[in-house]
Design a protein around this motif. Structure first.
Motif, short mmCIF file in Angstrom:
data_model
loop_
_atom_site.label_atom_id
_atom_site.label_comp_id
_atom_site.label_asym_id
_atom_site.label_seq_id
_atom_site.Cartn_x
_atom_site.Cartn_y
_atom_site.Cartn_z
N TYR A 174 -7.37 3.06 -4.49
CA TYR A 174 -8.40 2.63 -3.56
C TYR A 174 -9.65 3.51 -3.65
O TYR A 174 -10.77 3.05 -3.43
N LEU A 175 -9.46 4.80 -3.95
CA LEU A 175 -10.58 5.73 -3.93
C LEU A 175 -11.41 5.69 -5.20
O LEU A 175 -12.64 5.69 -5.15
N SER A 176 -10.74 5.68 -6.34
CA SER A 176 -11.46 5.74 -7.62
C SER A 176 -11.65 4.37 -8.26
O SER A 176 -12.52 4.20 -9.12
N GLY A 177 -10.83 3.41 -7.86
CA GLY A 177 -10.90 2.09 -8.48
C GLY A 177 -10.12 1.99 -9.77
O GLY A 177 -10.05 0.91 -10.38
N ASN A 178 -9.53 3.10 -10.23
CA ASN A 178 -8.78 3.08 -11.48
C ASN A 178 -7.49 2.28 -11.34
O ASN A 178 -6.85 2.30 -10.29
N THR A 179 -7.12 1.61 -12.41
CA THR A 179 -5.88 0.84 -12.44
C THR A 179 -4.93 1.47 -13.47
O THR A 179 -5.34 1.74 -14.60
N VAL A 180 -3.71 1.74 -13.05
CA VAL A 180 -2.72 2.37 -13.93
C VAL A 180 -1.39 1.63 -13.80
O VAL A 180 -1.16 0.88 -12.86
N GLU A 181 -0.53 1.87 -14.79
CA GLU A 181 0.84 1.38 -14.73
C GLU A 181 1.75 2.55 -14.41
O GLU A 181 1.58 3.64 -14.97
N LYS A 182 2.69 2.34 -13.50
CA LYS A 182 3.60 3.41 -13.11
C LYS A 182 4.98 2.83 -12.89
O LYS A 182 5.13 1.72 -12.38
N ASN B 227 0.85 -1.19 0.00
CA ASN B 227 0.00 0.00 0.00
C ASN B 227 0.89 1.23 0.00
O ASN B 227 1.64 1.45 0.94
N ILE B 228 0.81 2.02 -1.07
CA ILE B 228 1.65 3.20 -1.18
C ILE B 228 0.79 4.43 -1.44
O ILE B 228 -0.38 4.31 -1.85
N GLU B 229 1.36 5.58 -1.15
CA GLU B 229 0.64 6.84 -1.34
C GLU B 229 1.34 7.64 -2.44
O GLU B 229 2.53 7.96 -2.32
N VAL B 230 0.61 7.92 -3.49
CA VAL B 230 1.14 8.66 -4.63
C VAL B 230 0.18 9.79 -4.96
O VAL B 230 -1.03 9.57 -5.08
N ASP B 231 0.70 11.01 -5.08
CA ASP B 231 -0.11 12.20 -5.38
C ASP B 231 -1.27 12.36 -4.39
O ASP B 231 -2.40 12.72 -4.75
N GLY B 232 -1.00 12.03 -3.13
CA GLY B 232 -2.00 12.24 -2.08
C GLY B 232 -3.12 11.23 -2.05
O GLY B 232 -4.13 11.44 -1.37
N ILE C 241 -12.90 -7.85 6.68
CA ILE C 241 -11.81 -6.97 7.09
C ILE C 241 -12.00 -5.61 6.42
O ILE C 241 -12.01 -5.51 5.20
N MET C 242 -12.18 -4.56 7.25
CA MET C 242 -12.33 -3.20 6.74
C MET C 242 -10.97 -2.51 6.69
O MET C 242 -10.17 -2.63 7.62
N LEU C 243 -10.71 -1.80 5.59
CA LEU C 243 -9.49 -1.03 5.44
C LEU C 243 -9.81 0.44 5.62
O LEU C 243 -10.71 0.97 4.96
N PHE C 244 -9.07 1.11 6.52
CA PHE C 244 -9.30 2.52 6.82
C PHE C 244 -8.09 3.35 6.38
O PHE C 244 -6.94 2.94 6.57
N TRP C 245 -8.37 4.52 5.84
CA TRP C 245 -7.34 5.50 5.47
C TRP C 245 -7.89 6.89 5.74
O TRP C 245 -8.99 7.22 5.30
N ASN C 246 -7.15 7.68 6.50
CA ASN C 246 -7.60 9.02 6.88
C ASN C 246 -8.98 9.00 7.54
O ASN C 246 -9.82 9.88 7.30
N LYS D 212 -11.54 6.97 7.13
CA LYS D 212 -12.71 6.49 6.38
C LYS D 212 -12.41 5.15 5.73
O LYS D 212 -11.25 4.80 5.49
N VAL D 213 -13.48 4.39 5.48
CA VAL D 213 -13.35 3.08 4.86
C VAL D 213 -13.05 3.26 3.38
O VAL D 213 -13.76 3.97 2.67
N ILE D 214 -11.97 2.62 2.91
CA ILE D 214 -11.63 2.71 1.49
C ILE D 214 -11.80 1.37 0.78
O ILE D 214 -11.84 1.31 -0.45
N ASP D 215 -11.92 0.30 1.55
CA ASP D 215 -12.09 -1.01 0.93
C ASP D 215 -12.41 -2.02 2.03
O ASP D 215 -12.29 -1.71 3.21
N PHE D 216 -12.84 -3.20 1.63
CA PHE D 216 -13.02 -4.28 2.60
C PHE D 216 -12.74 -5.60 1.92
O PHE D 216 -12.80 -5.71 0.68
N GLU D 217 -12.41 -6.59 2.72
CA GLU D 217 -12.05 -7.90 2.21
C GLU D 217 -12.99 -8.96 2.78
O GLU D 217 -13.25 -8.99 3.98
N VAL D 218 -13.50 -9.81 1.89
CA VAL D 218 -14.30 -10.94 2.34
C VAL D 218 -13.37 -12.13 2.54
O VAL D 218 -12.23 -12.13 2.05
N PRO D 219 -13.81 -13.16 3.27
CA PRO D 219 -12.95 -14.35 3.44
C PRO D 219 -12.58 -14.95 2.09
O PRO D 219 -13.35 -14.87 1.12
N ILE D 220 -11.41 -15.54 2.02
CA ILE D 220 -10.96 -16.15 0.76
C ILE D 220 -11.86 -17.31 0.37
O ILE D 220 -12.20 -17.49 -0.81
#
Length: 241
Positions: free
Chosen positions: A100-108, A68-73, A168-173, A175-183
């Motif tokens: 995590y916020l927009s759901g967009n996938t990019v290559e960097k 999990n990394i932070e790029v451009d805020g 499993i809820m994922l929090f950032w700042n 607020k909830v940004i994502d969650f994980e269901v059992p595998i």
């Protein structure tokens, strides 16, 4: 001299230190000053969970799948990575990331060895309790606080959600940004064509609708009412429960 009298006063040391360590006064004082350890609570009276500083920076050489990394805020999750060392020029790391916020996938691409900010994401377990209209309600079983997510936030994961399931809820700042269901989840077949015949040894399959609305391909021997195990990462049938 007439009219004068002499008084012998005890010294200060005899007043304050006369009691021996074994006296009842000393025992009482020692009991009185024992620290009381109580759970820390916030202003609302709920248990206070302290957050401790983390190391937020690491090298691009440390990138791996799931980082999990932070790029451009904004927080990003690394889906794929490849360390490249060309014959000429500096080495670099090619990544595929999801916002995590927009759901967009990019290559960097990152230069090898550069410092990258780690996203301050933390996880907490919440239980999916029920669906209220278009909202999905999750509860913290310790504080009984509810978290509501819209259908757009839940996405395709709603196909595997059952009441009473721990997620499993994922929090950032804050607020909830994502969650994980059992595998692996156990679901019930509610609709499947029972009339298909075939050689099961050759791996024949048929579509089946499950109690959560998910549709998966199952072996020909699976019937309505069967409990099956499904891999939520791929949406594939695993076995009968």
């Amino acid at each position: 001299m007439a009219g004068m009298a002499t008084f012998n006063l005890p010294s200060a040391s005899s007043i304050f230190f006369r009691a021996s360590p074994s006296s009842s006064l000393t025992a009482t004082l020692s009991r009185s000053f024992k620290p009381s350890i109580l759970p820390m609570r916030g202003l609302s009276g709920k248990p206070f969970r302290p957050r401790f500083p983390k190391i937020y920076a690491f090298s691009s050489n440390d990138i791996k799948v799931g980082s999990n990394i932070e790029v451009d805020g904004a927080p990003w999750k690394v889906l794929e990575f490849l360390h490249v060392k060309p014959g000429k020029g500096a080495a670099f790391v090619r990544t595929k990331m999801r916002n995590y916020l927009s759901g967009n996938t990019v290559e960097k691409t990152f230069r090898s060895g550069v410092t990258i900010d780690e996203a301050d994401i933390f996880k907490e377990t919440k239980q999916f309790t029920y669906k209220d209209g278009s909202q999905f309600v999750f509860m913290d079983l310790n504080t009984y606080e509810e978290i509501r997510l819209n259908a757009s936030d839940v996405g395709d994961k709603m196909k595997y959600l059952k009441e009473g399931m721990d997620c499993i809820m994922l929090f950032w700042n804050g607020k909830v940004i994502d969650f994980e269901v059992p595998i692996t989840v156990q679901l019930t077949v509610v609709d499947v064509d029972p009339g298909l015949k075939g050689d099961t040894a050759q791996g024949g399959s048929k579509p089946a609708t499950l109690d959560t609305g998910a549709v998966v391909n199952v072996p020909l021997f699976v019937n309505i009412g069967d409990e099956i195990l499904v891999d939520t990462r791929t949406g594939q049938y695993m076995s009968r429960a």
